[in-house]
Design an enzyme around this catalytic site. Sequence first.
Site, PDB file in Angstrom:
ATOM      1  N   ASN A  62      29.329  39.670  48.116  1.00 53.72           N
ATOM      2  CA  ASN A  62      30.499  39.693  47.228  1.00 53.72           C
ATOM      3  C   ASN A  62      30.245  38.644  46.153  1.00 53.72           C
ATOM      4  OD1 ASN A  62      32.929  39.325  45.968  1.00 53.72           O
ATOM      5  ND2 ASN A  62      34.121  39.069  47.851  1.00 53.72           N
ATOM      6  N   SER A 145      33.396  44.420  27.927  1.00 51.50           N
ATOM      7  CA  SER A 145      34.115  45.687  27.728  1.00 51.50           C
ATOM      8  C   SER A 145      34.755  45.593  26.346  1.00 51.50           C
ATOM      9  CB  SER A 145      35.212  45.796  28.789  1.00 51.50           C
ATOM     10  OG  SER A 145      36.187  46.749  28.422  1.00 51.50           O
ATOM     11  N   TYR A 158      42.207  42.222  33.569  1.00 52.92           N
ATOM     12  CA  TYR A 158      40.848  42.694  33.253  1.00 52.92           C
ATOM     13  C   TYR A 158      40.438  42.217  31.855  1.00 52.92           C
ATOM     14  CZ  TYR A 158      37.107  46.240  32.711  1.00 52.92           C
ATOM     15  OH  TYR A 158      35.923  46.900  32.501  1.00 52.92           O
TER      16      TYR A 158
END
Length: 255
Positions: A62, A145, A158
């Site tokens: 992780n 992004s 996000y």
Amino acid sequence: MRLKDRVAVITGGGSGIGKATALLFAKEGAKIAIFEIAEDNAREAVKEVEAEGGTAIYALANVASESEVEVGVQKVIDTFGRIDILFNNAGAHRYPHTSTPIDELPESEWDRIVDSHLKGCFLCSKHAVRQMKKQKSGVIVNIASISGLVGIPYVHNYGAAKHGIIGLTKELAVELADFGIRANAVAPASVDTPMRWHGGKGISDEVRAEISRTIPLKRIAQPEEIAQGVLYLASDESSFVTGAVLPIDGGYVAQ
Ligand SMILES: NC(=O)c1ccc[n+]([C@@H]2O[C@H](COP(=O)([O-])OP(=O)(O)OC[C@H]3O[C@@H](n4cnc5c(N)ncnc54)[C@H](O)[C@@H]3O)[C@@H](O)[C@H]2O)c1
């Protein structure tokens, strides 16, 4: 071959953009190490790389856990002896909170998204950079992004993580230049992967049409189109590029 014998760590390499990049890098001669939380996906990706004649391993890690990242990085060094490329790509999807207003967003959702994307990027960079500094060379590519370049409603956690990743990319670029290490980012718009919407099952036709209307090229990207940009930034072809953000977005942020 543009990455002959380079060792590339690809986080979240078991699916979507990460897997497409693993396959492309392997075709270009790189040895692949995938960091994943989804063991079945990681195993399948390794098999696909090997089926194409490439070399790959995976570590169950992780990226938001420093101890797991440390063990993963050590496994790569024990297996391949070095780390030339780090592609920080892993991150959790926002489902079912894709349209939750900020005043209703649970604190745990903020943490889940920001930790897997932004903190993961920090932790993997931290541990890979220790090895890259010894080598006096290395390349980091972070995935941001369009949400790291502009504000989009309901994308708060996000978007904050992706803006943070772009900031961290610039910090890494200037701090690590003296060590022969470059750092850049790619900023995709919507990509056809299991991440978006639909509980990880991919993009529904309705959402696909809705998103396509917002993009000048009028379609959603394929993961392989993002992988090509990552390859450019990971290869020597971008040897004088550091601290840059490459939008791969069909013209979205040019509007
Ligand atoms: N798909 C898009 O539209 C799009 C657009 C812009 C940016 N991105 C970014 O691209 C990256 C990859 O997304 P994708 O669309 O390929 O998604 P995906 O869901 O297909 O793949 C993500 C992979 O990351 C793994 N992962 C998730 N959390 C992890 C963690 N904490 N540690 C290790 N592995 C973890 C998942 O198991 C999965 O295999 C993400 O950072 C995402 O934000 C995606």
